[in-house]
Write a protein that holds these residues in place. Structure first.
Motif, PDB file in Angstrom:
ATOM      1  N   ALA A 290       5.421  -0.416   9.436  1.00  0.00           N
ATOM      2  CA  ALA A 290       7.079  -0.995   9.833  1.00  0.00           C
ATOM      3  C   ALA A 290       7.397  -1.935   8.816  1.00  0.00           C
ATOM      4  CB  ALA A 290       7.293  -0.774  10.774  1.00  0.00           C
ATOM      5  N   ALA A 291       7.104  -3.691   9.088  1.00  0.00           N
ATOM      6  CA  ALA A 291       6.945  -4.586   8.806  1.00  0.00           C
ATOM      7  C   ALA A 291       7.575  -4.158   7.475  1.00  0.00           C
ATOM      8  CB  ALA A 291       6.080  -5.541   9.083  1.00  0.00           C
ATOM      9  N   GLY A 292       6.181  -3.629   6.180  1.00  0.00           N
ATOM     10  CA  GLY A 292       6.058  -3.352   5.310  1.00  0.00           C
ATOM     11  C   GLY A 292       7.429  -2.831   4.654  1.00  0.00           C
ATOM     12  N   GLY A 293       7.617  -1.474   4.685  1.00  0.00           N
ATOM     13  CA  GLY A 293       8.619  -0.785   4.892  1.00  0.00           C
ATOM     14  C   GLY A 293      10.117  -1.514   5.009  1.00  0.00           C
ATOM     15  N   MET A 294      10.377  -3.052   6.184  1.00  0.00           N
ATOM     16  CA  MET A 294      11.695  -2.915   5.980  1.00  0.00           C
ATOM     17  C   MET A 294      11.497  -4.008   4.557  1.00  0.00           C
ATOM     18  SD  MET A 294      12.056  -4.366   9.627  1.00  0.00           S
ATOM     19  CE  MET A 294      10.470  -5.066  10.365  1.00  0.00           C
ATOM     20  N   VAL A 295      10.582  -4.514   3.934  1.00  0.00           N
ATOM     21  CA  VAL A 295      10.206  -5.646   2.797  1.00  0.00           C
ATOM     22  C   VAL A 295      10.730  -4.643   1.811  1.00  0.00           C
ATOM     23  CG1 VAL A 295       8.341  -7.251   1.503  1.00  0.00           C
ATOM     24  CG2 VAL A 295       8.714  -7.491   4.243  1.00  0.00           C
ATOM     25  N   GLY A 296       9.949  -3.786   1.831  1.00  0.00           N
ATOM     26  CA  GLY A 296      10.421  -2.914   0.420  1.00  0.00           C
ATOM     27  C   GLY A 296      11.738  -2.135   0.382  1.00  0.00           C
ATOM     28  N   ARG A 297      12.530  -2.174   1.230  1.00  0.00           N
ATOM     29  CA  ARG A 297      13.114  -1.725   1.565  1.00  0.00           C
ATOM     30  C   ARG A 297      14.657  -2.783   1.172  1.00  0.00           C
ATOM     31  NH1 ARG A 297      12.634   1.004   5.556  1.00  0.00           N
ATOM     32  NH2 ARG A 297      13.404  -0.350   7.568  1.00  0.00           N
ATOM     33  N   ALA A 298      14.606  -3.883   1.469  1.00  0.00           N
ATOM     34  CA  ALA A 298      15.177  -5.386   0.800  1.00  0.00           C
ATOM     35  C   ALA A 298      14.706  -5.524  -0.368  1.00  0.00           C
ATOM     36  CB  ALA A 298      14.834  -6.409   2.169  1.00  0.00           C
ATOM     37  N   GLY A 299      14.084  -5.453  -0.914  1.00  0.00           N
ATOM     38  CA  GLY A 299      13.279  -5.942  -1.887  1.00  0.00           C
ATOM     39  C   GLY A 299      13.841  -4.328  -3.302  1.00  0.00           C
ATOM     40  N   ALA A 300      14.047  -3.013  -2.647  1.00  0.00           N
ATOM     41  CA  ALA A 300      15.008  -2.402  -3.171  1.00  0.00           C
ATOM     42  C   ALA A 300      16.100  -2.593  -3.569  1.00  0.00           C
ATOM     43  CB  ALA A 300      14.127  -0.734  -2.935  1.00  0.00           C
ATOM     44  N   ALA A 301      17.018  -3.223  -2.562  1.00  0.00           N
ATOM     45  CA  ALA A 301      17.829  -2.840  -2.334  1.00  0.00           C
ATOM     46  C   ALA A 301      18.580  -4.347  -3.448  1.00  0.00           C
ATOM     47  CB  ALA A 301      18.855  -3.275  -1.029  1.00  0.00           C
ATOM     48  N   THR A 302      17.558  -4.801  -4.047  1.00  0.00           N
ATOM     49  CA  THR A 302      18.117  -6.086  -5.199  1.00  0.00           C
ATOM     50  C   THR A 302      17.646  -5.577  -6.426  1.00  0.00           C
ATOM     51  OG1 THR A 302      16.323  -6.926  -4.483  1.00  0.00           O
ATOM     52  CG2 THR A 302      18.223  -7.460  -3.466  1.00  0.00           C
ATOM     53  N   THR A 303      17.445  -4.903  -6.743  1.00  0.00           N
ATOM     54  CA  THR A 303      16.411  -4.095  -8.183  1.00  0.00           C
ATOM     55  C   THR A 303      17.195  -4.076  -8.847  1.00  0.00           C
ATOM     56  OG1 THR A 303      14.441  -3.977  -6.597  1.00  0.00           O
ATOM     57  CG2 THR A 303      14.295  -3.025  -9.303  1.00  0.00           C
ATOM     58  N   ASP A 304      17.751  -4.351 -10.093  1.00  0.00           N
ATOM     59  CA  ASP A 304      18.560  -3.941 -11.002  1.00  0.00           C
ATOM     60  C   ASP A 304      17.870  -3.778 -12.339  1.00  0.00           C
ATOM     61  OD1 ASP A 304      18.843  -7.195 -10.592  1.00  0.00           O
ATOM     62  OD2 ASP A 304      20.988  -6.772 -10.298  1.00  0.00           O
ATOM     63  N   LYS A 305      17.144  -4.725 -12.797  1.00  0.00           N
ATOM     64  CA  LYS A 305      16.700  -4.801 -13.580  1.00  0.00           C
ATOM     65  C   LYS A 305      15.250  -4.331 -14.403  1.00  0.00           C
ATOM     66  CE  LYS A 305      18.538  -9.455 -14.374  1.00  0.00           C
ATOM     67  NZ  LYS A 305      19.368  -8.520 -13.689  1.00  0.00           N
ATOM     68  N   ALA A 306      15.438  -4.081 -15.542  1.00  0.00           N
ATOM     69  CA  ALA A 306      14.479  -2.639 -15.904  1.00  0.00           C
ATOM     70  C   ALA A 306      13.137  -2.689 -15.687  1.00  0.00           C
ATOM     71  CB  ALA A 306      14.263  -2.480 -17.117  1.00  0.00           C
ATOM     72  N   PRO A 307      12.024  -3.609 -15.893  1.00  0.00           N
ATOM     73  CA  PRO A 307      10.753  -3.869 -15.839  1.00  0.00           C
ATOM     74  C   PRO A 307      10.233  -3.883 -13.919  1.00  0.00           C
ATOM     75  CG  PRO A 307      11.810  -5.731 -17.415  1.00  0.00           C
ATOM     76  CD  PRO A 307      12.871  -5.626 -17.265  1.00  0.00           C
ATOM     77  N   ASP A 308      11.392  -4.350 -12.886  1.00  0.00           N
ATOM     78  CA  ASP A 308      11.011  -4.536 -11.810  1.00  0.00           C
ATOM     79  C   ASP A 308      11.014  -3.233 -11.560  1.00  0.00           C
ATOM     80  OD1 ASP A 308      10.738  -6.857 -11.715  1.00  0.00           O
ATOM     81  OD2 ASP A 308      12.823  -7.907 -11.527  1.00  0.00           O
ATOM     82  N   PHE A 309      12.121  -2.181 -12.267  1.00  0.00           N
ATOM     83  CA  PHE A 309      13.055  -0.527 -11.370  1.00  0.00           C
ATOM     84  C   PHE A 309      11.416   0.467 -11.895  1.00  0.00           C
ATOM     85  CE2 PHE A 309      14.480   3.506 -12.681  1.00  0.00           C
ATOM     86  CZ  PHE A 309      14.593   3.732 -11.244  1.00  0.00           C
ATOM     87  N   VAL A 310      11.376  -0.142 -12.942  1.00  0.00           N
ATOM     88  CA  VAL A 310      10.143   0.040 -13.696  1.00  0.00           C
ATOM     89  C   VAL A 310       8.575   0.146 -12.717  1.00  0.00           C
ATOM     90  CG1 VAL A 310       8.999   0.905 -15.559  1.00  0.00           C
ATOM     91  CG2 VAL A 310      10.922   1.129 -15.771  1.00  0.00           C
ATOM     92  N   GLU A 311       8.127  -0.707 -12.732  1.00  0.00           N
ATOM     93  CA  GLU A 311       7.095  -0.723 -11.473  1.00  0.00           C
ATOM     94  C   GLU A 311       7.703  -0.051 -10.268  1.00  0.00           C
ATOM     95  OE1 GLU A 311       4.922  -5.328  -9.370  1.00  0.00           O
ATOM     96  OE2 GLU A 311       6.373  -5.494 -11.513  1.00  0.00           O
ATOM     97  N   SER A 312       8.808  -0.452  -9.400  1.00  0.00           N
ATOM     98  CA  SER A 312       9.052   0.104  -8.205  1.00  0.00           C
ATOM     99  C   SER A 312       8.490   1.445  -7.714  1.00  0.00           C
ATOM    100  CB  SER A 312      10.359  -0.262  -7.991  1.00  0.00           C
ATOM    101  OG  SER A 312       9.936  -1.676  -7.641  1.00  0.00           O
TER     102      SER A 312
END
Length: 188
Positions: free
Chosen positions: A28-50
């Protein structure tokens, strides 16, 4: 006189229950971290990795579900996850090949530590809690993936990848809705 076999079995079951509860909290904690990171992913390399790791997690966790579940509805959902996320992975690979902002070498071929832990927790889930564990993880993963796709679709820095995010968003949203329904209807 105490029956040491029964006492030992009870302690083992209690320890397994405590570990399972801790695993759920870590997920559950990891899910919160993941959603927070996903909300700021706007660069191509980061998006592709995620996006690639998200698909890999969905496929791996769903293969485990096919092996472990006895529930036909969960089995059907797991197969759909494998099929749809395999398709999404192929579409991502094509988009990366067409993208001027990212190289195919940016596409990871293994899970990150957080998703590896989730897979480990899924494998360790007690049989009587497996389906609920799988569905809870699926809801969290699809909430994160939905946020990732929406953020990149709206704010991403590469049109080819924004088109990919736009194309796969409805599929991920339907997965999220389906997993939420299955989780709600799962017997306790």
């Amino acid at each position: 006189m105490t029956d040491h076999t029964t006492t030992g079995t009870n302690r083992t079951q209690e320890a397994g229950g405590v570990k399972h509860t801790l695993n759920k909290a870590v997920d559950a904690a990891g899910g919160m971290v993941g959603r927070a990171g996903a909300a700021t992913t706007d660069k191509a390399p980061d998006f592709v990795e995620s996006a690639a790791i998200s698909d890999m997690y969905e496929i791996q966790s769903s293969r485990i579900a096919l092996d472990r579940t006895q529930n036909p509805a969960v089995r059907e959902a797991a197969q759909k996850m494998i099929d749809d996320h395999t398709d999404s992975s192929a579409k991502l690979e094509t988009a990366v090949q067409q993208s001027p902002k990212v190289e195919t070498s940016n596409v990871p071929n293994e899970l990150d530590k957080r998703r590896e832990k989730m897979i480990e927790h899924l494998r360790e889930a007690p049989a009587d809690a497996f389906d609920r564990t799988y569905l809870k993880q699926q809801v969290m993963a699809h909430e994160e993936a939905t946020k990732l796709m929406h953020t990149y679709r709206d704010d991403g820095d590469c049109q080819v990848l924004r088109s990919f995010a736009t194309e796969v968003s409805p599929v991920i949203e339907s997965h999220l809705d389906h997993m939420k329904r299955l989780e709600t209807n799962m017997p306790r």
